[in-house]
Design a protein around this motif. Structure first.
Motif, PDB file in Angstrom:
ATOM      1  N   UNK A 259     -50.252  10.783   8.317  1.00  0.00           N
ATOM      2  CA  UNK A 259     -49.973   9.381   8.614  1.00  0.00           C
ATOM      3  C   UNK A 259     -48.508   9.010   8.397  1.00  0.00           C
ATOM      4  N   UNK A 260     -47.880   9.643   7.412  1.00  0.00           N
ATOM      5  CA  UNK A 260     -46.516   9.249   7.036  1.00  0.00           C
ATOM      6  C   UNK A 260     -45.449  10.263   7.421  1.00  0.00           C
ATOM      7  N   UNK A 261     -45.857  11.484   7.775  1.00  0.00           N
ATOM      8  CA  UNK A 261     -44.910  12.572   8.066  1.00  0.00           C
ATOM      9  C   UNK A 261     -43.969  12.820   6.895  1.00  0.00           C
ATOM     10  N   UNK A 262     -44.481  12.614   5.689  1.00  0.00           N
ATOM     11  CA  UNK A 262     -43.682  12.863   4.491  1.00  0.00           C
ATOM     12  C   UNK A 262     -44.427  13.837   3.577  1.00  0.00           C
ATOM     13  N   UNK A 263     -43.656  14.615   2.838  1.00  0.00           N
ATOM     14  CA  UNK A 263     -44.197  15.599   1.916  1.00  0.00           C
ATOM     15  C   UNK A 263     -43.714  15.260   0.515  1.00  0.00           C
ATOM     16  N   UNK A 264     -44.628  15.266  -0.450  1.00  0.00           N
ATOM     17  CA  UNK A 264     -44.242  15.047  -1.848  1.00  0.00           C
ATOM     18  C   UNK A 264     -44.698  16.259  -2.658  1.00  0.00           C
ATOM     19  N   UNK A 265     -43.755  17.188  -2.947  1.00  0.00           N
ATOM     20  CA  UNK A 265     -44.123  18.378  -3.722  1.00  0.00           C
ATOM     21  C   UNK A 265     -44.711  17.994  -5.079  1.00  0.00           C
ATOM     22  N   UNK A 266     -45.549  18.862  -5.623  1.00  0.00           N
ATOM     23  CA  UNK A 266     -46.131  18.621  -6.938  1.00  0.00           C
ATOM     24  C   UNK A 266     -44.986  18.491  -7.954  1.00  0.00           C
ATOM     25  N   UNK A 267     -44.961  17.383  -8.686  1.00  0.00           N
ATOM     26  CA  UNK A 267     -43.923  17.156  -9.674  1.00  0.00           C
ATOM     27  C   UNK A 267     -42.743  16.353  -9.162  1.00  0.00           C
ATOM     28  N   UNK A 268     -42.668  16.110  -7.858  1.00  0.00           N
ATOM     29  CA  UNK A 268     -41.543  15.366  -7.282  1.00  0.00           C
ATOM     30  C   UNK A 268     -41.785  13.865  -7.404  1.00  0.00           C
TER      31      UNK A 268
END
Length: 465
Positions: A259-268
């Motif tokens: 939906x957002x085309x964004x990635x949030x790595x674990x811990x970020x």
């Protein structure tokens, strides 16, 4: 400098939204709501880019598309359609549309499609033409001349031009990853990365890190930063195999990513923007998984934009012999053997065999024959026993001729004479079949991890599907 866009959309609220988005991006927009208005306005301006809704109150969008291409073959047309009319969108691609968007879609998808169209025009790229089905082998990794595969070749070529998500279904061994790679290879993203990820081969507690990445120290064992598959595929294609094996909690995060085309790595702390096309696959019925509560319905509709079904080998006519002959030559060259052809009875058997393991099973049979035998022609007696038993008459005669004392009902005694590796393989495959193709369930039944089964199956069928 941006190019003028003709927007054809009959829903006033959607037309206003699209026009605002494109105008803010610097595009000049002419908006009309009817087929007649589209014809009149295009005749006046010959717009280089057209965004065209397929369902109009006074005409068929497909006819408008054909009229536009007849008048201006270089115009890039992006068609917009609803979930129930994907086949019409594919027909539009056959008629020369550059891309299609399936409602509902994110605003970024429209802007990306229009920007891509402008880039293609500025680069002087040849506009898409009405497609013809590729011939056998025209798509990398595929061998086949049956009508079923020609239909697949055509569909893969058409949807490769689009940026829409693709959902590939089919039995194990039918070539789903090969299809995903082919889609990438014929797409505008071909120069970008193709990143495959098998969702069933990775423990659920590590899958989030594999998909989205992690930062050093974010959990025990995270000794360094890791780039996840989604970020590694930026600018290219992310292939999620065995998507129905994904844990429900991770499905939620995958939906947010789509939906957002964004990635949030674990811990970020902050998400990162990525540009990725999603292709996924399963050997299950995804709609049945939704009904059973094992797959999120909203994620299903987000991913199931363009379905592609890979036909089983038993439904592909003489393709089994085409594949067997091609791979016979390839394996013979690798092993330094002189095989060149299949005997008539082998060809008959291959054409009628049910091939429960599909192409992967056929490749294993051909590798087995080449490694264990010598000669120029593959004969019936060179084939593995389990394959020979399916040809009526041949094996029956052998059984009738056997001494009565050799007949046994003990299943363990029946395995005597086979190698331990063959017994292990048959048992594992039978367990997977009993679990309806679910690797995790079969692994639990066998008391091993899913990754162990995937490694073994890869070793058994190390050649591409």
């Amino acid at each position: 400098m941006t190019l003028p866009v003709l927007l054809v959309e009959d829903t006033a609220s959607m037309s206003m939204l699209y026009e605002t988005l494109l105008t803010r991006a610097g595009f000049g927009v002419d908006a009309v709501a009817t087929a007649e208005g589209a014809r009149i306005r295009f005749a006046e301006g010959h717009h280089p880019i057209v965004v065209l809704d397929m369902m109009l109150p006074d005409g068929d969008g497909l006819e408008i598309l054909r009229d536009i291409h007849a008048a201006s073959p270089t115009t890039r047309v992006i068609v917009v359609t609803g979930n129930t009319s994907v086949d019409r969108a594919v027909a539009a691609m056959q008629a020369g549309a550059m891309d299609f968007l399936v409602k509902p879609f994110e605003a970024d998808r429209l802007l990306s499609a229009v920007t891509t169209a402008q880039a293609a025009l500025e680069a002087g790229a040849t506009p898409p033409l009405a497609a013809e089905a590729p011939q056998s082998g025209a798509l990398t990794g595929f061998i086949g001349a049956s009508k079923e595969m020609k239909d697949v070749f055509e569909r893969l070529t058409l949807i490769g031009r689009s940026t829409a998500s693709v959902f590939i279904t089919g039995e194990s061994g039918t070539g789903k990853e090969v299809a995903a790679q082919a889609i990438h290879d014929v797409s505008p993203r071909a120069s970008g990365p193709f990143v495959p990820l098998n969702c069933g081969a990775i423990p659920s507690d590590l899958l989030e890190s594999e998909v989205f990445g992690h930062l050093k120290g974010s959990f025990t064992g995270a000794v360094s930063d890791k780039v996840g598959a989604a970020m590694a595929a930026d600018g290219g294609t992310l292939f999620l195999d065995e998507i129905c094996e994904m844990d429900l909690s991770l499905q939620t995060k995958l939906l947010r990513f789509l939906q957002t085309s964004t990635v949030q790595p674990v811990g970020a702390v902050r998400p990162r923007k990525v540009d990725v096309r999603i292709v996924c696959a399963t050997n299950r019925d995804p709609a049945a998984e939704v009904r059973a509560g094992r797959f999120r319905e909203d994620l299903y509709y987000r991913l199931y934009v363009v379905p592609v079904h890979m036909p089983p080998l038993r439904m592909r006519g003489d393709d089994a012999n085409l594949i067997a002959t091609e791979m016979l030559h390839r394996f013979a060259a690798e092993e330094g053997k002189s095989f060149t052809r299949l005997s008539p009875d082998v060809r008959t058997l291959f054409r009628t065999h049910p091939w429960p393991g599909n192409v992967r099973q056929l490749l294993n049979v051909m590798r087995n024959v080449v490694v264990l035998h010598e000669g120029g022609e593959v004969t019936f007696d060179m084939l593995p026993l389990e394959i020979r038993q399916t040809l009526p008459g041949r094996v029956t005669a052998q059984v009738d001729a056997a001494p009565a004392a050799s007949v046994t009902t003990d299943p363990v005694e029946a395995l005597v004479g086979q190698s331990l590796a063959d017994v292990e393989r048959k048992f594992v495959e039978a367990t997977i079949t009993a679990c309806d193709g679910s690797i995790p369930r079969a692994a639990a039944m066998l008391g091993v991890s899913p990754s162990t089964i995937y490694r073994k199956r890869e070793a058994w069928g190390s050649s591409p599907e």
